[in-house]
Write an enzyme that holds these catalytic residues in place. Structure first.
Site, PDB file in Angstrom:
ATOM      1  N   GLY A  97       0.799  -1.266  -0.102  1.00  0.00           N
ATOM      2  CA  GLY A  97      -0.024  -0.008  -0.011  1.00  0.00           C
ATOM      3  C   GLY A  97       0.809   1.372  -0.031  1.00  0.00           C
ATOM      4  CG  HIS A 145       9.478  -6.171 -20.967  1.00  0.00           C
ATOM      5  ND1 HIS A 145      10.961  -5.889 -20.474  1.00  0.00           N
ATOM      6  CD2 HIS A 145       8.802  -6.080 -19.821  1.00  0.00           C
ATOM      7  CE1 HIS A 145      11.166  -5.824 -19.230  1.00  0.00           C
ATOM      8  NE2 HIS A 145       9.928  -5.628 -18.637  1.00  0.00           N
ATOM      9  NE  ARG A 170      16.500   1.166 -13.706  1.00  0.00           N
ATOM     10  CZ  ARG A 170      16.244   0.091 -13.541  1.00  0.00           C
ATOM     11  NH1 ARG A 170      15.051  -0.294 -14.229  1.00  0.00           N
ATOM     12  NH2 ARG A 170      16.823  -1.021 -13.426  1.00  0.00           N
ATOM     13  CG  ASP A 185      13.629  -2.477 -16.518  1.00  0.00           C
ATOM     14  OD1 ASP A 185      14.285  -2.743 -15.769  1.00  0.00           O
ATOM     15  OD2 ASP A 185      12.764  -3.246 -17.219  1.00  0.00           O
ATOM     16  CD  GLU A 190      18.072  -3.227 -15.355  1.00  0.00           C
ATOM     17  OE1 GLU A 190      18.103  -4.287 -14.388  1.00  0.00           O
ATOM     18  OE2 GLU A 190      17.203  -3.141 -16.102  1.00  0.00           O
ATOM     19  CG  HIS A 206      14.447  -2.793  -8.042  1.00  0.00           C
ATOM     20  ND1 HIS A 206      15.100  -1.837  -8.674  1.00  0.00           N
ATOM     21  CD2 HIS A 206      14.072  -3.528  -9.206  1.00  0.00           C
ATOM     22  CE1 HIS A 206      15.271  -1.790  -9.881  1.00  0.00           C
ATOM     23  NE2 HIS A 206      14.420  -2.993 -10.408  1.00  0.00           N
ATOM     24  CG  ASP A 207      16.539  -5.817 -10.433  1.00  0.00           C
ATOM     25  OD1 ASP A 207      15.409  -6.491 -10.045  1.00  0.00           O
ATOM     26  OD2 ASP A 207      16.810  -5.103 -11.159  1.00  0.00           O
ATOM     27  NE  ARG A 239      12.110  -6.427  -6.330  1.00  0.00           N
ATOM     28  CZ  ARG A 239      11.805  -6.639  -7.574  1.00  0.00           C
ATOM     29  NH1 ARG A 239      10.450  -7.032  -7.883  1.00  0.00           N
ATOM     30  NH2 ARG A 239      12.627  -6.760  -8.291  1.00  0.00           N
TER      31      ARG A 239
END
Length: 610
Positions: free
Chosen positions: A184, A259, A337, A339, A368, A434-435, A483
């Site tokens: 949220g 994508h 940024r 992706d 990236e 986050h990766d 995350r």
């Protein structure tokens, strides 16, 4: 006379000349030749200890007699364990350059050109050449981005602002994240915590995708022209941009142009109508019909839910570039940024830059790219990239202890030699994202090691990129654990680490040399646990600006050394950050570094310390 054929030299000299000849490399393209500050910077690779007194002889080919100059090339960096890089900055009023290298081995002078290595002057037509430094060919990122501090936020996990989420069930804040968890967090929540972000000295706020998508991460876009209702509205974004700008922060959005999501209307039309769809050539079908259950089309990472755009298609290109223009025009966001940027055609990114920079010259474009990214940083595509080679080097030395300081030095030197020096201040140097695994978990919750990694990140060349939560010591392995939700209760925060982030960021604000000064490693080979480097002010800056000395002792014991290195400007240095605050030492004197410490010194004068 070809040195290989000389009969007047002994066997050892002949061997050294042969090795020198094999080791030399130069080509008139980046990173070995590039325009910077109106000059041409050139580099020469040579075998370690095989060449000395390197100079560059250069001239305007149309006025050779009037314009010939000799410029000394200084040692710049190590290139692996067997080579070194020399670098020189050349100036010609006409911006035309022909040149060759002059170098000494022993007492003999040699010349290096396209003819190779010789003891005779090369023919002018066989010299290296940069015909002209064209204005539009220059690397021209927005100057404000050099050395900036960036903060990455994963919106669903940052803070729940006052906004009615359309989701009936949200995971309890602070619980372990699952792949399909929704917590949220939203745009208003980010705005509510903007004072906190600003307190970290942040210059750039980067948000992972916020456009409509099915997943919690939003990398499977279903509508590029709508803010996902999980996060808020277009007006919320507009207000966030305004609030950021009021605090001197620029906002960067994540563009997923490699994508789309499998629920995007265009992909659904292709599935429904096959080759009759007007969008049939907007993707890469493997076989017809397109069937998500059998993945009969190209995707990102073999994920059926993420069909790959055919970005070579002009209509696709126009559609996606318009998305970026649309949001910049309507909300005032400051850049993108990009992706999975390395799986999209270079031609697409060239056109993307032309359009975006044509309207918004101060916009920032970050790609990236997980490997070395020189093909994208030639001035016609990106301003910067996420510097994952930096991440892996830091993790391997300071977190996992897989390498020692010497190998770490080689890894950082590889970054310095792979890119022109003027690209370095813009690289997004991250300890996690986050990766990836979070830095606290990579260091197995060892706060000393995290502190050393943070010290290096904030005093190295480049732009430190902080992943939300790393600033308070959040832990987490790979996706989805990395995350987790941001914790706002001070009792659940590592206040010592948070204070370190704020202090180091303030030092970057105070000393411009950290943000954009030259970077030179020093004091090599003293210890396998010592890594030291000096930050040197740019020549054209305020003359009162002083060099900074940075020293990391990753050893378990104190380390005694003598402060002596030809690259370090002479003078007295005083510690302004670290475990020996106010300690003063002069070049040539002894110094003991505490165990597991990062210490920052500023040159305070020429006189010897007491």
């Amino acid at each position: 006379m070809n040195p290989k054929e000389s009969n007047d030299i002994d066997d050892d000299t002949r061997k050294n000349v042969y090795l020198l000849r094999l080791s030399l490399f130069h080509e008139s393209v980046e990173p070995y030749a590039y325009a910077s500050n109106g000059c041409l910077t050139v580099r020469l690779r040579a075998g370690r200890d095989l060449a000395k007194c390197v100079s560059v002889v250069h001239w305007d080919k149309f006025l050779p007699k009037k314009t010939t100059q000799v410029t000394v090339a200084d040692f710049y960096a190590l290139d692996g364990s067997n080579h070194v890089i020399f670098q020189a900055s050349l100036s010609q009023p006409s911006k035309r350059f022909r040149y060759y290298f002059s170098l000494l081995q022993g007492n003999e002078e040699y010349y290096f050109s396209r003819e190779g290595l010789s003891t005779t002057l090369p023919h002018p037509d066989r010299c290296f050449e940069v015909p002209y430094l064209g204005e539009s060919d220059l690397f021209s990122p927005p100057r404000w981005a050099a050395g900036s501090v960036c903060y990455e936020v994963f919106p669903d996990r940052f803070f729940r602002g006052h906004y009615l989420s359309p989701r009936k069930k949200l995971a309890p804040w602070g619980t372990k994240p699952q792949r399909n968890s929704y917590f949220g967090g939203n745009l208003r929540g980010i705005m509510d915590k903007l004072d906190y972000i600003s307190s970290l000295g942040v210059d750039v706020l980067y948000l992972t995708p916020i456009f409509r998508a099915k997943s919690n991460h939003k990398y499977d876009t279903t509508d590029y022209y709508a803010i996902d209702p999980d996060f808020g509205t277009e007006e919320d974004l507009r207000q966030l941009v305004t609030a950021c700008h009021a605090q001197g922060i620029r906002l960067i959005l994540d563009a997923v142009f490699n994508h789309m999501g499998d629920q995007h209307a265009i992909f659904r039309d292709i599935v429904a109508h096959g080759t009759e769809s007007p969008y049939a050539d907007w993707i890469y079908p493997i076989t017809w019909p397109v069937d998500p259950s059998r993945r009969t089309y190209e995707t990102f990472a073999y994920t059926p839910k993420m069909p790959k755009w055919r970005t070579a298609n002009t209509e696709v290109e126009q559609y996606l570039i318009h998305v970026a223009e649309y949001w910049m025009e309507r909300t005032g966001v400051d850049g993108w940024r990009l992706d999975v940027a390395d799986e999209v055609e270079h031609a697409f990114w060239r056109h993307f830059r032309e359009r975006i920079k044509g309207r918004y010259p101060e916009a920032l474009i970050c790609g990236e790219v997980w490997q070395f990214a020189m093909p994208w940083l030639r001035g016609e595509q990106f301003d910067t990239v996420m510097n994952y080679p930096f991440t892996s080097a830091v993790h391997d030395w300071l977190c996992k202890n897989l390498i020692d300081a010497q190998e770490f030095d080689q890894r950082i030197e590889q970054i310095r030699t792979q890119y022109p020096e003027d690209r370095l201040p813009y690289l997004w140097n991250l300890l996690g994202s986050h990766d990836t695994i979070r830095i606290m978990s990579a260091c197995e919750s060892n706060i000393q090691q995290v502190s050393l990694a943070l010290f290096f990140q904030f005093t190295c060349f480049g732009s430190p990129m902080v992943y939300y939560g790393d600033d308070i010591g959040l832990t987490g392995g790979g996706d989805p654990e990395c995350r987790g939700t941001m914790m706002w209760d001070p009792q659940e925060q590592n206040v010592q680490l948070l204070a370190q982030y704020r202090t180091l960021s303030a030092l970057r604000k105070k000393y411009a040399v950290i943000r954009s000064g030259a970077y030179r490693p020093i004091l090599r080979d003293i210890s396998t646990q010592l890594y030291s480097y000096v930050r040197i002010p740019e020549a054209h800056r305020d003359a009162s600006e002083q060099p900074l000395l940075c020293m990391i002792n990753n050893g378990a014991d104190p380390l005694a050394l003598t402060l002596s290195d030809e690259t370090l400007p002479d003078g007295t240095y005083q510690c302004i950050y670290g475990d020996i605050l106010q300690r003063a030492v002069c070049t040539g004197q002894s110094l003991t570094l505490p165990a597991k410490s990062g210490n920052l010194f500023i040159r305070t004068g020429d006189k010897y310390a007491n």
